[in-house]
Design a protein around this motif. Sequence first.
Motif, PDB file in Angstrom:
ATOM      1  N   TRP A   1     -10.432  -2.758   0.759  1.00  0.00           N
ATOM      2  CA  TRP A   1      -9.738  -1.940   1.754  1.00  0.00           C
ATOM      3  C   TRP A   1     -10.424  -2.107   3.103  1.00  0.00           C
ATOM      4  CZ3 TRP A   1      -5.227   0.561   0.882  1.00  0.00           C
ATOM      5  CH2 TRP A   1      -4.853   0.771  -0.451  1.00  0.00           C
TER       6      TRP A   1
ATOM      7  N   CYS B   1      -2.761   0.144  -3.906  1.00  0.00           N
ATOM      8  CA  CYS B   1      -2.382  -1.184  -3.435  1.00  0.00           C
ATOM      9  C   CYS B   1      -1.932  -1.984  -4.646  1.00  0.00           C
ATOM     10  CB  CYS B   1      -3.552  -1.870  -2.754  1.00  0.00           C
ATOM     11  SG  CYS B   1      -3.261  -3.621  -2.375  1.00  0.00           S
TER      12      CYS B   1
ATOM     13  N   TYR C   1      -4.889   1.928   7.062  1.00  0.00           N
ATOM     14  CA  TYR C   1      -5.680   1.329   5.991  1.00  0.00           C
ATOM     15  C   TYR C   1      -4.916   0.143   5.405  1.00  0.00           C
ATOM     16  CZ  TYR C   1      -9.077   5.072   6.127  1.00  0.00           C
ATOM     17  OH  TYR C   1     -10.072   5.937   6.532  1.00  0.00           O
TER      18      TYR C   1
ATOM     19  N   CYS D   1      -4.887  -3.143   2.660  1.00  0.00           N
ATOM     20  CA  CYS D   1      -5.393  -3.711   1.412  1.00  0.00           C
ATOM     21  C   CYS D   1      -5.532  -5.222   1.575  1.00  0.00           C
ATOM     22  CB  CYS D   1      -4.414  -3.390   0.276  1.00  0.00           C
ATOM     23  SG  CYS D   1      -4.862  -4.081  -1.312  1.00  0.00           S
TER      24      CYS D   1
ATOM     25  N   GLU E   1       0.838  -1.199   0.000  1.00  0.00           N
ATOM     26  CA  GLU E   1       0.000   0.000   0.000  1.00  0.00           C
ATOM     27  C   GLU E   1       0.874   1.250   0.000  1.00  0.00           C
ATOM     28  OE1 GLU E   1      -2.165  -2.796   3.072  1.00  0.00           O
ATOM     29  OE2 GLU E   1      -0.100  -2.176   2.643  1.00  0.00           O
TER      30      GLU E   1
END
Length: 122
Positions: A36, A22, A93, A95, A6
């Motif tokens: 995500w 990603c 965050y 992926c 990412e």
Amino acid sequence: QVQLVESGGGLVQAGGSLRLSCAASGSIFSINAMGWYRQAPGKQREWVASIISGGSTNYADSVKGRFTISRDNAKNTAYLQMNSLKPEDTAVYYCNARVVVFSAPLRASDYWGEGTRVTVSS
């Protein structure tokens, strides 16, 4: 066998935008879906958005209308365009991809990236 990397996280003011990427690499036969997730401090990881190989997308209610997921199948890359960011979007965050790897027989497995941090200041 498969790596997800990412990028695109950072610090942004409320109301701003960021675009996460990603990139998947490795022994990839096909990618069925990419998505995500995010994990805020002290909270469980939650699903944010997903996109399947045909292009259909789904979003968590909390981001619907503000975030857009897309993918470039030729590059095995997914994107998350995040607009109108709010402080509550602050999280790491991650992926996720459901990847069919080259094997006999072919099989699908879930893979995760290491995450990219998004911080939204008020």
